[in-house]
Design an enzyme around this catalytic site. Structure first.
Site, PDB file in Angstrom:
ATOM      1  CE  LYS A 221      -4.446  -1.515   1.498  1.00 53.69           C
ATOM      2  NZ  LYS A 221      -5.626  -1.297   2.302  1.00 53.69           N
TER       3      LYS A 221
ATOM      4  CE  LYS B 171      -6.489  -7.326  -1.152  1.00 53.23           C
ATOM      5  NZ  LYS B 171      -7.394  -7.160  -0.092  1.00 53.23           N
TER       6      LYS B 171
ATOM      7  CE  LYS C 216     -13.848  -2.264   0.872  1.00 53.53           C
ATOM      8  NZ  LYS C 216     -12.652  -2.436   1.710  1.00 53.53           N
TER       9      LYS C 216
HETATM   10  N1  AQP Z   1      -9.995 -10.299  -2.992  1.00 49.87           N
HETATM   11  C1  AQP Z   1     -10.362 -10.786  -1.819  1.00 49.87           C
HETATM   12  N2  AQP Z   1     -10.597 -12.121  -1.675  1.00 49.87           N
HETATM   13  C2  AQP Z   1     -10.977 -12.638  -0.481  1.00 49.87           C
HETATM   14  N3  AQP Z   1     -11.169 -11.880   0.623  1.00 49.87           N
HETATM   15  C3  AQP Z   1     -10.954 -10.556   0.524  1.00 49.87           C
HETATM   16  N4  AQP Z   1     -11.041  -9.548   1.407  1.00 49.87           N
HETATM   17  C4  AQP Z   1     -10.731  -8.385   0.790  1.00 49.87           C
HETATM   18  N5  AQP Z   1     -10.420  -8.595  -0.486  1.00 49.87           N
HETATM   19  C5  AQP Z   1     -10.544  -9.937  -0.696  1.00 49.87           C
HETATM   20  C6  AQP Z   1     -11.447  -9.725   2.793  1.00 49.87           C
HETATM   21  O1  AQP Z   1     -12.504  -8.821   3.062  1.00 49.87           O
HETATM   22  C7  AQP Z   1     -12.385  -8.371   4.411  1.00 49.87           C
HETATM   23  C8  AQP Z   1     -12.462  -6.880   4.455  1.00 49.87           C
HETATM   24  O2  AQP Z   1     -11.367  -6.299   3.774  1.00 49.87           O
HETATM   25  P1  AQP Z   1     -11.114  -4.747   3.971  1.00 49.87           P
HETATM   26  O3  AQP Z   1     -12.154  -3.972   3.305  1.00 49.87           O
HETATM   27  O4  AQP Z   1     -10.963  -4.424   5.401  1.00 49.87           O
HETATM   28  O5  AQP Z   1      -9.706  -4.446   3.445  1.00 49.87           O
HETATM   29  P2  AQP Z   1      -8.876  -4.970   2.300  1.00 49.87           P
HETATM   30  O6  AQP Z   1      -8.435  -6.362   2.581  1.00 49.87           O
HETATM   31  O7  AQP Z   1      -7.763  -4.015   2.162  1.00 49.87           O
HETATM   32  O8  AQP Z   1      -9.889  -4.937   1.073  1.00 49.87           O
HETATM   33  P3  AQP Z   1      -9.719  -4.218  -0.260  1.00 49.87           P
HETATM   34  O9  AQP Z   1     -10.917  -4.449  -1.033  1.00 49.87           O
HETATM   35  O10 AQP Z   1      -8.419  -4.627  -0.884  1.00 49.87           O
HETATM   36  O11 AQP Z   1      -9.686  -2.695   0.138  1.00 49.87           O
HETATM   37  P4  AQP Z   1      -8.666  -1.579  -0.244  1.00 49.87           P
HETATM   38  O12 AQP Z   1      -8.579  -1.625  -1.720  1.00 49.87           O
HETATM   39  O13 AQP Z   1      -9.275  -0.329   0.291  1.00 49.87           O
HETATM   40  O14 AQP Z   1      -7.369  -1.933   0.412  1.00 49.87           O
HETATM   41  C9  AQP Z   1     -11.085  -8.939   4.967  1.00 49.87           C
HETATM   42  O15 AQP Z   1     -11.392 -10.088   5.738  1.00 49.87           O
HETATM   43  C10 AQP Z   1     -10.333  -9.326   3.740  1.00 49.87           C
HETATM   44  O16 AQP Z   1      -9.468 -10.430   3.985  1.00 49.87           O
END
Ligand code: AQP
Length: 343
Positions: free
Chosen positions: A115, A207, A210
């Site tokens: 990040k 992966k 968002k």
């Molecule tokens: N691609 C994924 N596959 C499986 N699980 C996922 N999670 C996120 N992306 C995937 C799981 O969703 C939960 C919440 O995640 P989060 O919103 O707290 O943060 P993150 O992991 O950083 O998700 P994003 O979508 O990648 O957000 P951004 O882009 O803002 O960093 C967690 O349990 C995560 O494992």
């Protein structure tokens, strides 16, 4: 027998719309665990601000994610649903953990490296200590289990390291104050299901996220049926058809991803999906995948829109959840202060 009663905590960041990765990787287990555990699910707004958020958008996203939780099947009567910043003990315990965790531990966190990107010097300090706040989110409730996607595994290992170091550093006080051998549990990560790591629809090695600039890379829980079908049709695949056996998915990340998504949405297994579709073309499999995705996600989108029209209801859920969460967190924070010698 553990001295800790089974309790679940997990959260998602209000950094945008929830997507299929959040739903399949975490939410499906969250929903199931409501019938086996005491469950707390928070919208982790303090984590969101570790990278820049427009205040107006953040305020809205906290409500949107709360509505998504309920629309997906979390029941505010059975689960405690709240946003993290309303329960000040999360931040308070995080400070104590900033003083327990070691710099070397945080330096190994791969999510920070991803990040922060190339220019680490410009990343916020909050982004760096994010895993300590996550440990506090979990341990302020002495939660025994955390259902998450695969990407959070390393952070949960750090949570266990922090709990263990706290238990060892303060062992004498913990025993003298009648808490036995350990104040904090060593929390179990729950990473199960056919889609614990859902990949981008545009690149099977990244992966689904968002914050990916391409909206075509993910299926949002707010997408229309047409958008879902279009994104699946456009999803990247290779030139071969679908194999009939799991080993035929090796080194084919895009194919593996789509099969895993189908299995998770249909409540089936990767084997089962390959038995049904193996040997066929991707185009017909993609049509079937779009149908199952629309059937599963459209009712969630409709329910979310209905809930968002009732802002007073969402506000009540968050206020009630914060009061119930705070009632668990306050005595634990009090114990921690006594154990550490602050009171
Ligand atoms: N691609 C994924 N596959 C499986 N699980 C996922 N999670 C996120 N992306 C995937 C799981 O969703 C939960 C919440 O995640 P989060 O919103 O707290 O943060 P993150 O992991 O950083 O998700 P994003 O979508 O990648 O957000 P951004 O882009 O803002 O960093 C967690 O349990 C995560 O494992």
């Amino acid at each position: 027998m553990s001295q800790f009663s089974p309790r679940v905590l997990s959260g998602m960041q209000p950094t945008g719309n929830l997507h299929l990765g959040n739903y399949l990787g975490a939410m499906l287990n969250w929903i199931k665990m409501q019938s086996t555990h005491e469950t707390l699910y928070c919208v982790v707004d303090l984590h969101a601000i570790t990278v820049w958020q427009e205040p107006k958008e953040l305020r809205k996203a906290i409500r949107d994610v709360t509505a998504a939780y309920i629309a997906c099947g979390l029941d505010p009567k059975r689960s405690i649903i709240f946003n993290q910043s309303r329960v000040h003990e999360h931040a308070e315990l995080a400070w104590v953990f900033n003083c327990v965790a070691r710099l070397g531990w945080l330096n190994r966190m791969t999510q920070f490296k991803e990040k922060a990107g190339k220019d680490k010097e410009k990343a916020s300090v909050g982004l760096y200590v994010y895993p300590n706040l996550m440990a506090a989110d979990i341990l302020i409730y002495r939660a025994t289990a955390v259902p998450v996607g695969e990407d959070q595994k390393q952070h949960l290992e750090l949570t266990r390291d922090i709990a263990q170091k706290f238990n060892i550093d303060f062992a004498d006080e913990i025993r003298e104050q009648g808490f036995g051998d350990a104040y904090f549990p060593l929390t179990e990560p729950i990473i199960t299901g056919p889609a614990t790591r859902v990949m981008s629809l545009r690149d099977g090695t990244k992966k689904m996220s968002k914050s990916d600039p391409s909206d075509l890379s993910r299926i949002n829980l707010t997408d229309s049926a047409d958008d879902i079908a279009r994104k699946i049709r456009k999803a990247k695949t290779d030139a071969d058809g679908l194999p009939s056996e799991v080993k035929g998915l090796e080194a084919r990340p895009e194919a593996e991803n789509l099969v895993g998504i189908y299995a998770a949405l249909a409540g089936s297994s990767v084997d089962g999906v390959l038995r049904e579709f193996g040997g066929g073309q991707f185009s017909s499999f993609k049509n079937a995948l779009a149908d199952v995705a629309v059937a599963k996600l459209s009712p969630i989108t409709e329910e979310m829109n209905r809930l968002l029209a009732d802002s007073a209801y969402i506000e009540n859920v968050l206020a009630d959840g914060a009061a119930r969460a705070g009632a668990i967190a306050a005595p634990i924070m009090h114990d921690v202060k006594k154990i550490v010698g602050l009171i």
